[in-house]
Design a protein around this motif. Sequence first.
Motif, PDB file in Angstrom:
ATOM      1  N   SER A  20     -13.348   1.967  -4.153  1.00 14.49           N
ATOM      2  CA  SER A  20     -12.355   2.953  -4.592  1.00 14.49           C
ATOM      3  C   SER A  20     -11.835   3.762  -3.412  1.00 14.49           C
ATOM      4  O   SER A  20     -10.626   4.007  -3.298  1.00 14.49           O
ATOM      5  CB  SER A  20     -12.969   3.879  -5.640  1.00 14.49           C
ATOM      6  N   ASP A  21     -12.747   4.158  -2.506  1.00 14.93           N
ATOM      7  CA  ASP A  21     -12.338   4.914  -1.317  1.00 14.93           C
ATOM      8  C   ASP A  21     -11.397   4.087  -0.444  1.00 14.93           C
ATOM      9  O   ASP A  21     -10.387   4.603   0.068  1.00 14.93           O
ATOM     10  CB  ASP A  21     -13.562   5.338  -0.504  1.00 14.93           C
ATOM     11  N   VAL A  22     -11.685   2.815  -0.264  1.00 14.48           N
ATOM     12  CA  VAL A  22     -10.832   1.938   0.545  1.00 14.48           C
ATOM     13  C   VAL A  22      -9.463   1.796  -0.106  1.00 14.48           C
ATOM     14  O   VAL A  22      -8.418   1.900   0.554  1.00 14.48           O
ATOM     15  CB  VAL A  22     -11.496   0.549   0.742  1.00 14.48           C
ATOM     16  N   LEU A  23      -9.440   1.582  -1.404  1.00 12.45           N
ATOM     17  CA  LEU A  23      -8.168   1.425  -2.104  1.00 12.45           C
ATOM     18  C   LEU A  23      -7.346   2.709  -2.063  1.00 12.45           C
ATOM     19  O   LEU A  23      -6.119   2.666  -1.913  1.00 12.45           O
ATOM     20  CB  LEU A  23      -8.408   0.978  -3.546  1.00 12.45           C
ATOM     21  N   ASP A  24      -8.011   3.847  -2.201  1.00 12.82           N
ATOM     22  CA  ASP A  24      -7.308   5.131  -2.140  1.00 12.82           C
ATOM     23  C   ASP A  24      -6.705   5.375  -0.757  1.00 12.82           C
ATOM     24  O   ASP A  24      -5.672   6.036  -0.630  1.00 12.82           O
ATOM     25  CB  ASP A  24      -8.233   6.286  -2.515  1.00 12.82           C
ATOM     26  N   ALA A  25      -7.340   4.862   0.282  1.00 12.71           N
ATOM     27  CA  ALA A  25      -6.866   5.065   1.650  1.00 12.71           C
ATOM     28  C   ALA A  25      -5.722   4.125   2.022  1.00 12.71           C
ATOM     29  O   ALA A  25      -5.022   4.354   3.011  1.00 12.71           O
ATOM     30  CB  ALA A  25      -8.019   4.887   2.632  1.00 12.71           C
ATOM     31  N   MET A  26      -5.518   3.104   1.255  1.00  7.15           N
ATOM     32  CA  MET A  26      -4.450   2.131   1.554  1.00  7.15           C
ATOM     33  C   MET A  26      -3.090   2.739   1.205  1.00  7.15           C
ATOM     34  O   MET A  26      -2.972   3.460   0.204  1.00  7.15           O
ATOM     35  CB  MET A  26      -4.653   0.843   0.753  1.00  7.15           C
ATOM     36  N   PRO A  27      -2.090   2.428   2.018  1.00  3.19           N
ATOM     37  CA  PRO A  27      -0.752   2.945   1.693  1.00  3.19           C
ATOM     38  C   PRO A  27      -0.235   2.263   0.427  1.00  3.19           C
ATOM     39  O   PRO A  27      -0.537   1.110   0.142  1.00  3.19           O
ATOM     40  CB  PRO A  27       0.086   2.557   2.913  1.00  3.19           C
ATOM     41  N   ASP A  28       0.533   3.028  -0.328  1.00  3.81           N
ATOM     42  CA  ASP A  28       1.138   2.479  -1.536  1.00  3.81           C
ATOM     43  C   ASP A  28       2.266   1.553  -1.143  1.00  3.81           C
ATOM     44  O   ASP A  28       3.039   1.818  -0.209  1.00  3.81           O
ATOM     45  CB  ASP A  28       1.700   3.592  -2.427  1.00  3.81           C
ATOM     46  N   ASP A  29       2.399   0.433  -1.825  1.00  7.34           N
ATOM     47  CA  ASP A  29       3.529  -0.476  -1.616  1.00  7.34           C
ATOM     48  C   ASP A  29       4.739   0.075  -2.350  1.00  7.34           C
ATOM     49  O   ASP A  29       4.656   0.392  -3.543  1.00  7.34           O
ATOM     50  CB  ASP A  29       3.220  -1.879  -2.149  1.00  7.34           C
ATOM     51  N   ASP A  30       5.814   0.207  -1.656  1.00  2.00           N
ATOM     52  CA  ASP A  30       7.063   0.612  -2.310  1.00  2.00           C
ATOM     53  C   ASP A  30       7.793  -0.659  -2.689  1.00  2.00           C
ATOM     54  O   ASP A  30       8.175  -1.443  -1.845  1.00  2.00           O
ATOM     55  CB  ASP A  30       7.925   1.456  -1.383  1.00  2.00           C
ATOM     56  N   ALA A  31       7.944  -0.863  -3.971  1.00  2.00           N
ATOM     57  CA  ALA A  31       8.597  -2.073  -4.447  1.00  2.00           C
ATOM     58  C   ALA A  31      10.103  -1.959  -4.378  1.00  2.00           C
ATOM     59  O   ALA A  31      10.814  -2.903  -4.652  1.00  2.00           O
ATOM     60  CB  ALA A  31       8.148  -2.361  -5.890  1.00  2.00           C
TER      61      ALA A  31
END
Length: 120
Positions: free
Chosen positions: A108-119
């Motif tokens: 969860s911490d790794v996923l939260d740290a990932m930048p959001d993809d702008d579609a």
Amino acid sequence: MPPASARTATGQDPDRIFAALASGTRREILRLLREQGPQPAGAVANRFDMARPSLSEHLKVLRDAGLVSEERSGRQRIYRLEAAPLADVQDWLHPYERFWRKKLSDLSDVLDAMPDDDAS
């Protein structure tokens, strides 16, 4: 018989407990006894589509593992859930639960740290 150090807090053989729980039929018997209370062997048998000797063998395995007790009442044998060995199973599983909670928290911490993809 396993060495004393291999026994659970209730004095049961953990291999017998896990072997007893490996069968879906035996888990269903435990569920029935948990939800409906002590039952005569005949009432338990009526819930399953199998020969009575086969069901008797399942009850024997549960009894030998300490998961059910048997009391004679006249000609009937009344079976009752004995839940203490299940607490031993829970105690054994607890470190694995903590392990997986930690792994999922780390993910969860790794996923939260990932930048959001702008579609867009």
